[in-house]
Design an enzyme around this catalytic site. Structure first.
Site, PDB file in Angstrom:
ATOM      1  N   LYS A  32      41.377 -17.325  20.282  1.00 62.18           N
ATOM      2  CA  LYS A  32      41.238 -16.298  19.245  1.00 62.18           C
ATOM      3  C   LYS A  32      40.795 -14.993  19.877  1.00 62.18           C
ATOM      4  CE  LYS A  32      36.544 -15.974  19.238  1.00 62.18           C
ATOM      5  NZ  LYS A  32      35.776 -14.718  19.520  1.00 62.18           N
ATOM      6  N   ASP A  48      31.786 -20.592  15.215  1.00 67.94           N
ATOM      7  CA  ASP A  48      33.206 -20.221  15.279  1.00 67.94           C
ATOM      8  C   ASP A  48      34.140 -21.365  14.888  1.00 67.94           C
ATOM      9  OD1 ASP A  48      32.845 -17.602  15.986  1.00 67.94           O
ATOM     10  OD2 ASP A  48      33.222 -17.879  18.125  1.00 67.94           O
TER      11      ASP A  48
END
Length: 282
Positions: free
Chosen positions: A10, A136
């Site tokens: 990401k 996350d």
């Protein structure tokens, strides 16, 4: 039975520290996007009641400190699963890089085991489990482009069709996320307009989105590692539309509207840093 699951990296298109809770955790407001740099997990059931983790990366712990192990152990214990697992982790995402590799691996483990063990957990239930592993992981359960808020547990997928070339540059040092967060001063930290960035992305306006991208942690990390600023400057000089640090660093990403421009950035950065990747935003 064997399951193979992909775990994408990401980048943070926007990262804002919106405040601080009484328990010491920070209030996050972030927009993340997946890129096609992936780890791969191969999960196989074994008869012996244990979890075995293997990896092609010798720098990774393969015990309870590994997020893949944590995810498997958490589900196994919670749902009273008596069979064991062998998990082979092929690492392609750099570690300690701000690219969410460990969190994405944990999320991929949860998705795969939900299928393997026929647990029928909803995305919301998987996110709740994932948040116990790391802040996350909830985003990585969803992946794609999403707005993340709270302590990381609130994930809102964003329906944008924007896709662009991304050049990732990982310098040959790591950054401790905990160290960076300890130095946040809410009175002086730079802020990022996440609502405006969200609006631009939902309107599929690349040019407007560029104006509102930013990372509140950049100043703190760059003060410790000024080389990050040199990477950013070189990328812009080579034609990148924007160059930003992702997460707490140290990886820097550049966005390029055309592949030709991305190639120019890659060629320039290869003599500057060893780890350079040209990928697409998913």
């Amino acid at each position: 039975m064997e399951i193979i699951e992909k775990a994408p990296a990401k980048i943070n298109l926007g990262l804002d520290i919106a405040g601080k809770y009484q328990d010491g955790f920070h209030e996050l407001s972030m927009i993340m996007a997946s890129v096609d740099l992936n780890d791969y997990l191969t999960i196989t059931e074994i008869a012996e009641d244990k979890i075995v983790v293997e990896s092609n990366n010798c720098k990774l712990p393969l015990n309870r400190k590994n997020d893949v192990y944590k995810a498997a152990h958490l589900l196994k214990r919670r749902y009273h699963i008596s069979t064991g697992l062998k998990i082979s982790l092929q690492k392609m995402i750099p570690i300690c890089a701000g690219l969410g590799g460990g969190s994405s691996d944990a999320a991929a483990t949860l998705r795969a085991l939900n299928c393997l063990w026929k647990l029928n957990l909803s995305t919301k239930e998987l996110i709740d489990v994932g948040f116990e592993i790391g802040s996350d992981v909830p985003y990585c359960i969803e992946a794609g482009c999403a707005l993340i808020s709270g302590k990381g547990e609130i994930v809102e997928p964003l329906a944008t069709t924007l896709s662009t070339w991304v050049v990732l540059v990982k310098p040959d040092f790591g950054i401790s996320t905990k160290t960076i967060f300890k130095e946040i001063d809410m009175a002086t930290i730079s802020r990022v307009d996440i609502p405006a960035l969200k609006e631009a992305l939902l309107a599929d306006s690349y040019e407007n989105a560029l104006q509102f991208m930013g990372n509140s942690l950049e100043d703190i990390t760059i003060a410790k590692k000024p080389f990050i600023q040199k990477i950013k400057g070189r990328m812009i000089k080579c034609g990148a539309d924007i160059a930003l640090m992702t997460g707490s660093g140290p990886t820097v990403f550049a966005l390029c509207r055309t592949e030709k421009r991305a190639d120019r950035v890659v060629n320039s950065m290869k003599g500057f840093c060893k780890e350079v990747y040209k990928v697409r935003m998913l």
